[in-house]
Scaffold this motif. Sequence first.
Motif, mmCIF file in Angstrom:
data_model
loop_
_atom_site.group_PDB
_atom_site.id
_atom_site.type_symbol
_atom_site.label_atom_id
_atom_site.label_comp_id
_atom_site.label_asym_id
_atom_site.label_seq_id
_atom_site.Cartn_x
_atom_site.Cartn_y
_atom_site.Cartn_z
ATOM 1 N N ALA A 66 0.841 -1.208 0.000
ATOM 2 C CA ALA A 66 0.000 0.000 0.000
ATOM 3 C C ALA A 66 0.868 1.247 0.000
ATOM 4 O O ALA A 66 0.568 2.232 -0.697
ATOM 5 N N VAL A 67 1.942 1.219 0.752
ATOM 6 C CA VAL A 67 2.866 2.360 0.777
ATOM 7 C C VAL A 67 3.509 2.547 -0.596
ATOM 8 O O VAL A 67 3.670 3.673 -1.064
ATOM 9 N N ALA A 68 3.838 1.453 -1.265
ATOM 10 C CA ALA A 68 4.419 1.556 -2.617
ATOM 11 C C ALA A 68 3.416 2.171 -3.595
ATOM 12 O O ALA A 68 3.790 3.013 -4.425
ATOM 13 N N VAL A 69 2.158 1.780 -3.499
ATOM 14 C CA VAL A 69 1.131 2.368 -4.365
ATOM 15 C C VAL A 69 1.006 3.865 -4.058
ATOM 16 O O VAL A 69 0.932 4.692 -4.977
ATOM 17 N N MET A 70 1.003 4.209 -2.786
ATOM 18 C CA MET A 70 0.901 5.626 -2.409
ATOM 19 C C MET A 70 2.125 6.394 -2.904
ATOM 20 O O MET A 70 2.009 7.565 -3.291
ATOM 21 N N ALA A 71 3.288 5.758 -2.936
ATOM 22 C CA ALA A 71 4.496 6.418 -3.451
ATOM 23 C C ALA A 71 4.294 6.841 -4.903
ATOM 24 O O ALA A 71 4.746 7.916 -5.314
ATOM 25 N N VAL A 72 3.622 6.009 -5.678
ATOM 26 C CA VAL A 72 3.344 6.349 -7.082
ATOM 27 C C VAL A 72 2.427 7.571 -7.148
ATOM 28 O O VAL A 72 2.647 8.489 -7.950
ATOM 29 N N LEU A 172 -2.837 -6.959 -5.056
ATOM 30 C CA LEU A 172 -1.484 -7.354 -5.469
ATOM 31 C C LEU A 172 -0.896 -8.440 -4.592
ATOM 32 O O LEU A 172 -0.136 -9.291 -5.082
ATOM 33 N N THR A 173 -1.221 -8.450 -3.318
ATOM 34 C CA THR A 173 -0.598 -9.411 -2.399
ATOM 35 C C THR A 173 -1.364 -10.719 -2.309
ATOM 36 O O THR A 173 -0.929 -11.630 -1.603
#
Length: 175
Positions: A66-72, A172-173
Motif C-alpha cells: 500500500a505504501v508503494a502504491v501511495m508512493a506512485v 497485489l498481495t
Amino acid sequence: MDHDTPDALVTYGLLAAWALHDAEEVAFGPRWLRENLPRLRERFPGVPEAVWRAAGSVDDREFRAAVAVMAVIVGSAAVAGRRSGGRSAFYQGALNGFGLHGLVHLAQAAAVRGWTPGSATSPLVVVPFTLWARGRLRRAGVLRPARARDVVAGLAVAAGATVLSHAAARALTRF
C-alpha cells in the motif's frame, strides 16, 4: 525558471518528506496496530467491528505494498508540481492532503494519549514541510486559496488515496 517559480525542493520535496514520514509508518504501523487493537477496541467501543476487523487484517506485506502504491500517487503529484511550476491542482491538493494527514496523526496520538505510527514525523516533517512549501508557493504567487471546502476536499482525497492504495495492495498481495 525565474526567481518567483518554486524550485525542485518545493515540489519534489513533497515526495521526500512523504518518504521520511512513511518510513516511520512502515517500520511500526502494522505491528503497533496488532499489539494495540484490544486496547483500541476497549477505548473506542463505538467504532464498528468491521473497521477493527479490516484494520487487524492488514499484514506487513500488504501494508508495504500500500505504501508503494501511495508512493506512485505522491510521486506523480510531485512531478505534476514540478512541471507546472507549483501551479498544478493535483500537486497542491496532494500537498494540502499531506499536511492535513499529519494533523490527523497528531489527533490520533492525542486520542490514544500516546505515540502512534506517524505521530513522531508529523510535527517534525509533515506539518513544517507543508507550511514551508505553501509559503514558497504563496510568495511565488501560485498558491490556490484554501477555503473550508478545500480542507474537506484535501482530507477526502487523502482518505481516498489511502483506500485506493490498500485496495490495490490487497489485490497485489493475493498472488
